[in-house]
Design an enzyme around this catalytic site. Structure first.
Site: not given
Ligand SMILES: CCCCCCCCCCCCC/C=C/C(=O)SCCNC(=O)CCNC(=O)[C@H](O)C(C)(C)COP(=O)(O)OP(=O)(O)OC[C@H]1O[C@@H](n2cnc3c(N)ncnc32)[C@H](O)[C@@H]1OP(=O)(O)O
Length: 719
Positions: A61, A100, A103, A123
């Site tokens: 992210a 992310g 993910e 994270e």
């Protein structure tokens, strides 16, 4: 941004394009959503590959978006749509797939990784948890214990380990995108029922409760007060005990708490600060982007005590040729054995060959004649160092950089011993030098920008986080430590115990409290420095004047312990007692407590109750106040430099962001008010007198920490 193309006739290739790391910003997410829609609606596309441009899959992210008003399509539904697709989607993982990014790959039906790729759910290192389904998918894919390990530590795994764990389906030494396209062609049209990880049952050991209790206990112990690792365990527990959809709800709930926490802000600040310190500048205006480093092929280390050995190993591990010089026969023989052992252990840990042939040893300083850079690491004694620098200046070839590993002495004075002072800089390593990540690169008024750039680049090559700082007694780290240590001693005089002070600091998040740390590093080190400064007077003299030295309050407690031969762990006694010399477990020492009582009686001090709050305020605010003085003096270019030094060199808890960030979280006005309070109570302690810069920042409305540099510049121009 994501580009859609059709390759090999029937494969839709989606390429993330968001340099430098293809982070999943709002625009990038929108690009993926659009590209996936296009791939799924195009009848010619039978399978899909997702990759990242420039050899990096995805750095996760976009951290810069956190703390802002996030727009664009959210990650979770985007990944669900990919997983739900009826055409196979293959992730082609090159470079990194973190947070992310991984993910997203877990939402794909297959994963092909290049052998040099690194993967991780990182994270937790940013104070968050993998909230794009990572805490629910990874345990379903690789089992609860392995997922807990990865998610609670954020550690990076190699492609080989990822294959072994079952995170990826194929590892290749060839072009990962080409291989993924071939893979996608081979699975086109096949059933995807068994490829959607969210539909897997979560493989669990029989006694889930016991497992989670044990893990939670371990995580609490190592977290030092950080909340994200604990939330990670709770989220994985949800994967193990709840259906996927409820697990996802729990994941989002836990993320919501973390997302706005001060700890997440602190950890994300550290992430950017660590990178910002590489963009150094000097008061002269010299900067990282205008100063060209010189390549170093051969380096030398002078002095093979503890520091010199570590530095020699760190240099050899970068692949440089190293000349290691020690003139004392006994130390020379011992060092050769120790250095080889250190390299062998390091190589074993990394599964590589030890770089033994990179180091040549000599007892003659003349052996450094042809090196490009020397790091002097002899005993911390100015006269000795002066002599070494005079010798180096005549022995070394023209242009050799001369660096000193002093932890406090005047770099400029050493430079003045040489013919080319512009080639002299400090390279202050932290023990053990081959392990600790921090390097203070100290420039004097005459150090050339090229010397600084070269030392900074060498530090980076050694895997260090290098921070360029100005020349003053103790530089940044040790200078700020002095008021901190001083307050700890004053607290003992006034009624505290080592246990109370250490307890408060450890609860705050330090790995070791100040007295345990002092026992570990040796009380004699500071004693020698104080003797050199003319502060030490033997014996337990009484009366208030015995505790005033050079016009300011002074505590002789450390000196008195040293007079008793209590040097800490190495002698088995210090602020604590140890089972034997060299033991590491500190124990309550009744002798120390009676000694403190006797000391107070002799000096007419009535012990009072001191609470943890006072310990924290006095120790930490005194240190922070000195940090402001350092900024005011221009010794550090910005608060990030100080914070990174403290996080990497002094075990300041990262989830508190470093001392200057912490001050901004507490509120500058509050720090100022407490310093004023303590200075009024202890007017003979100059370190407690609030620094002008702090006053002026408060007066100008306490700007947030990222605006301090600018504010300091403005305040300077007004003077
Ligand atoms: C109140 C309700 C709340 C609801 C919740 C809302 C949810 C919204 C978010 C949902 C999130 C879901 C969960 C996912 C979270 C994440 O993914 S967090 C990010 C995880 N990623 C990482 O930890 C990776 C971080 N990056 C790195 O480790 C390295 O940068 C790298 C990828 C290995 C590359 O290394 P290197 O080549 O050495 O380059 P660097 O110098 O490190 O970086 C280059 C520049 O790129 C910047 N950068 C790196 N990563 C990011 C990133 N993810 N986002 C933004 N920017 C990034 C980096 O800062 C460098 O730039 P400069 O700082 O300008 O130098």
């Amino acid at each position: 941004m994501a580009q859609f193309t059709r390759v090999s006739r029937s494969v839709g290739l989606i390429t993330l394009q968001n340099p430098p790391v293809n982070a999943l910003s709002a625009v990038a997410r929108q690009g993926i959503v659009d590209a996936v829609k296009r791939a799924l609606s195009d009848p010619k596309v039978k399978s899909v590959v997702i990759c990242g441009q420039n050899g990096i899959f995805c750095g996760g992210a976009d951290i810069k978006e956190f703390g802002t008003n996030i727009t664009g399509p959210p990650l979770v539904p985007m990944i669900h749509a990919i997983e739900a697709s009826n055409k196979p989607v293959v992730a082609a993982i090159e470079g990194s797939a973190f947070g992310g990014g991984l993910e997203l790959a877990l939402g794909c039906h297959y994963r092909v990784a290049h052998s040099k790729a690194k993967l991780g759910l990182t994270e937790v290192t940013l104070g968050l948890l993998p909230a794009a389904g990572g805490t629910q998918r990874l345990p379903r894919l690789i089992g609860v214990p392995a997922a807990l390990n990865l998610i609670t530590t954020g550690r990076h795994v190699t492609a080989a380990e990822a294959l072994q764990l079952g995170i990826v389906d194929q590892v290749t030494d060839h072009n990962a995108v080409d291989e993924a396209v071939k893979f996608a062609l081979s699975v086109a049209g096949k059933s995807l029922d068994a490829r959607r990880i969210s539909t897997y049952p979560c493989p669990c050991p029989s006694d889930v409760d016991a497992l989670f209790e044990e893990v939670m206990q371990k995580v609490r112990q190592s977290a030092r007060g950080a909340i994200a690792p604990i939330a990670c365990v709770q989220a994985v527990r949800a994967a193990a005990t709840l259906p996927y959809s409820q697990g996802m709800e729990r994941e989002q709930e836990l993320m919501a708490t973390l997302f706005t926490s001060g700890q997440a802000r602190a950890l994300q600040y550290c992430f950017f600060a660590q990178r910002a310190v590489g963009r150094w500048s000097m008061p002269s205006g010299a900067r990282w982007d205008t100063s060209k480093p010189r390549s170093i092929h051969k380096a030398a280390v002078i002095g093979l005590g503890t520091m010199g050995r570590g530095i020699a190993v760190a240099l050899a591990q970068t692949g440089l040729s190293v000349v290691a010089v020690e003139t004392q026969e006994k130390q020379f023989m011992e060092a050769k054995k120790m250095v080889s052992g250190m390299m062998e252990r390091g190589a074993k840990r990394h599964g590589t060959a030890p770089p033994l042939d990179k180091i040549t040893y000599s007892q003659n300083i003349q052996a450094v004649a042809d090196v490009d850079l020397v790091i002097e690491a002899v005993f911390e004694d100015m006269a000795l160092k002066e002599k070494v620098f005079q010798q180096l200046s005549t022995i070394c070839k023209q242009g050799t950089f001369l660096c000193t590993n002093t932890s406090a002495l005047d770099v400029d004075h050493l430079a003045s011993q040489t013919r080319n002072p512009e080639l002299v800089v400090g390279m202050h390593f932290f023990a053990p030098a081959h392990v600790m990540k921090l390097l203070e690169v100290v420039y004097g008024p005459r150090s050339s920008p090229q010397a600084v750039a070269t030392a900074m680049q060498l530090g980076k090559k050694m895997g260090k986080v290098s921070v360029a700082v100005g020349n003053c007694r103790g530089f940044v780290g040790n200078r700020m430590l002095k008021p901190y240590l001083e307050q700890a001693l004053f607290l003992l005089e006034e009624g505290a115990t080592p246990e109370l002070v250490d307890g408060a600091l450890e609860e705050f998040g330090f790995a070791l409290g100040v007295f345990k740390m002092s026992d570990l590093s040796g009380l004699d080190v500071g004693w020698k420095v104080r003797k050199g400064d003319g502060l030490v007077e033997p014996g337990l003299a009484s009366g208030p004047s015995a505790r005033i030295r050079q016009g300011r309050r002074y505590s002789p407690l450390g000196d008195l312990l040293c007079e008793q031969g209590r040097f800490g762990q190495k002698t088995g006694q210090g602020w604590y007692r140890y089972d034997k010399p060299g033991s590491r477990v500190p124990r309550y020492d009744p002798w120390l407590h009676s000694f403190l009582e006797e000391y107070r009686t002799q000096h007419g001090i009535v012990a009072r109750r001191i609470d943890q709050q006072e310990v924290l305020e006095r120790c930490l605010y005194a240190l922070i106040n000195e940090g402001f003085r350092i900024l005011e003096d221009g010794i550090a270019a910005g608060p990030e430099d100080i914070d990174i030094i403290y996080v990497f060199g002094y075990s300041w808890p990262r989830h508190r962001g470093g001392p200057m960030f912490y001050a901004s979280m507490v509120g500058l006005a509050k720090v100022l008010e407490r310093l004023e309070h303590y200075h009024q109570a202890h007017p003979d302690v100059p370190y407690m007198q609030p620094c002008n810069l702090l006053r002026r920042l408060v007066a100008s409305g306490s700007p947030p920490v990222h605006k301090w540099k600018e504010a300091i510049k403005k305040l300077r121009s007004q003077l």
